[in-house]
Design an enzyme around this catalytic site. Structure first.
Site, PDB file in Angstrom:
ATOM      1  CG  PHE A 203      -5.818  -6.861   1.818  1.00 43.25           C
ATOM      2  CD1 PHE A 203      -5.393  -8.142   2.115  1.00 43.25           C
ATOM      3  CD2 PHE A 203      -4.885  -5.938   1.371  1.00 43.25           C
ATOM      4  CE1 PHE A 203      -4.052  -8.500   1.990  1.00 43.25           C
ATOM      5  CE2 PHE A 203      -3.547  -6.281   1.248  1.00 43.25           C
ATOM      6  CZ  PHE A 203      -3.133  -7.571   1.564  1.00 43.25           C
ATOM      7  CB  SER A 204     -12.053  -6.783  -1.867  1.00 48.03           C
ATOM      8  OG  SER A 204     -13.437  -6.718  -2.036  1.00 48.03           O
ATOM      9  CD  GLU A 220      -3.090   0.136   5.848  1.00 48.44           C
ATOM     10  OE1 GLU A 220      -2.216   0.250   6.718  1.00 48.44           O
ATOM     11  OE2 GLU A 220      -3.877   1.055   5.549  1.00 48.44           O
ATOM     12  CE  LYS A 236      -0.445   6.898   7.358  1.00 49.76           C
ATOM     13  NZ  LYS A 236      -1.886   7.199   7.610  1.00 49.76           N
TER      14      LYS A 236
END
Length: 423
Positions: A203-204, A220, A236
């Site tokens: 998710f760059s 994330e 997490k």
């Protein structure tokens, strides 16, 4: 159009997009993702834009989308929590980013399955991009990284948080600390490309909003919508990677079986299930994967996947609001954790631990969590990044501090190698 050297094309395209006052580049870095729609997207130039402050931002954004029903790219600040709940943000904000910003691009280029398509704008733009002479500029002119809080101050704050956990005020909270540089002069594109090379993540992203920059190497996903389905994938649980294959495998197994990390993860999964239930068709919330462990260059992460069917009577922006801010960056119970975070942290989060992404004309969307990210105000020459970890009663404050440094390692190596082991 088939592009032979796709990596070089993406670098050139980012240089081209950065010539505009506003642009957004999102890159999956070829990670396998069954919920992802594109390999990369490049949006550049402003056909129209929306800037909102806390107050009525979500309703204004909803009306703006309904009026335009176009591709739009933007970001949401963590401080939008203040219009969702009775909260405020009193810590200093040195970056001064908008609290909500979206733009409709003049150009939109997408990459998928090795092919590149111009969705908005003149097809000739591809020739223009490919003819760019890509000459990598010096990434850093002057940067000295500072810590907002010292190690002992961090440990004291964590111990105060654990007192609240002991008394039952919360079960878990994500406590963050800031690293920053003043008088910082950087070439944002070069820094982002270095960060992406060192830490490629699914998710760059690169976002330029006039003088404000987000250089994100985040692993994330906050929330995406595909048709009628909503998907959230909170992280997490963290373990260090090792160059020794045997030790690396052992670190992965240890994380997979770590009772503390699993307890942290399941608390956030329950929180996300509750958040999604506010927007879901009754009975449709499902945990698709629990305690999945995924490898990234510096760390292993424990990631769970939760999904639901969106209630057809609910606007999808209301679903985003119902899940915001993401549970992985707050804690549980969510409201109590956010109140305590505000008391014990030393910097305003702003865009950090907010979200960045896109919406398409059909109402499908995909937003990341802005972590492992450099934030830069070029006008003020202020550079900042924050890192955090989940604090439970069983947490060891010194270990959590080291985990923060591990998460920060790729950024530190990118902007100031001599500070890569900052203590």
């Amino acid at each position: 159009m088939k592009i032979e050297e796709i990596q070089l094309f993406k670098q050139k395209a980012l240089r081209w997009a950065d010539r505009f006052d506003v642009c957004c580049y999102l890159d999956s870095n070829n990670y396998s993702d069954k919920y992802g729609e594109y390999d990369f997207l490049i949006a550049a130039g402003v056909a129209d834009e929306l800037t909102c402050s806390v107050g009525n931002a979500f309703e204004t954004w909803k009306a703006y989308y309904d009026l335009n029903k176009s591709w739009m790219f933007g970001f949401l600040s963590y401080d939008l929590k203040n219009e969702i709940e009775e909260l405020d943000s009193q810590n200093p904000d040195h970056l001064q980013f908008p609290e909500l910003y979206f733009f409709i691009p003049q150009y939109l280029i997408i990459g998928k399955n090795g092919e590149v398509h111009v969705i908005i704008g003149d097809l000739n733009v591809l020739d223009l991009i490919q003819n760019i002479k890509f000459d990598e500029a010096a990434a850093i002119a002057s940067v000295k990284v500072n810590k907002r809080i010292e190690r002992l101050v961090y440990i004291t704050a964590v111990e105060k948080m654990q007192e609240h956990i002991f008394h039952g005020d919360i079960y878990e909270a994500n406590f963050c600390q800031e690293f920053f540089a003043t008088h910082a002069i950087i070439d944002p594109v070069s820094v982002y490309l270095q960060l992406k090379e060192l830490s490629p993540t699914p998710f760059s992203g690169y976002f330029k909003q006039y003088k404000n920059y987000i250089l994100a190497a985040t692993p994330e996903r906050f929330l995406c919508k595909r048709g009628t389905k909503l998907v959230s994938q909170p992280i997490k649980g963290t373990a260090k990677r090792s160059p020794d294959p045997a030790l690396d495998k052992q670190n992965r197994v240890t994380l997979q079986n770590n009772a503390k990390e699993r307890a942290e993860n399941v608390m956030i999964v329950d929180l996300v299930r509750n958040d999604l239930s506010k927007s879901a068709v009754k009975g449709s919330v499902v945990v698709n994967e629990l305690f999945g462990v995924y490898g990234f260059p510096q760390v292993y992460q424990m990631i769970s996947t939760i999904s639901c069917e969106l209630n057809p009577e609910l606007h999808f922006i209301d679903a985003i609001k119902n899940a915001f801010p993401m549970g992985s960056m707050t804690g549980a119970p969510k409201l109590s954790a956010m109140r305590l975070i505000e008391l014990l942290e030393f910097s305003r989060r702003g865009v950090y631990s907010g979200a960045m992404g896109y919406i398409d004309p059909s109402g499908d969307f995909d937003f990341n969590v802005i972590i492992r990210s450099l934030l830069y105000n070029a006008g003020e020459k202020y550079l900042s990044f924050q890192v955090g970890s989940a604090i439970t009663y069983a947490a060891e404050a010194a270990h959590e501090y080291e985990e923060c440094l591990l998460k920060a390692s790729a950024i530190l190596q990118t902007i100031e190698s001599k500070n890569a082991t900052l203590r």
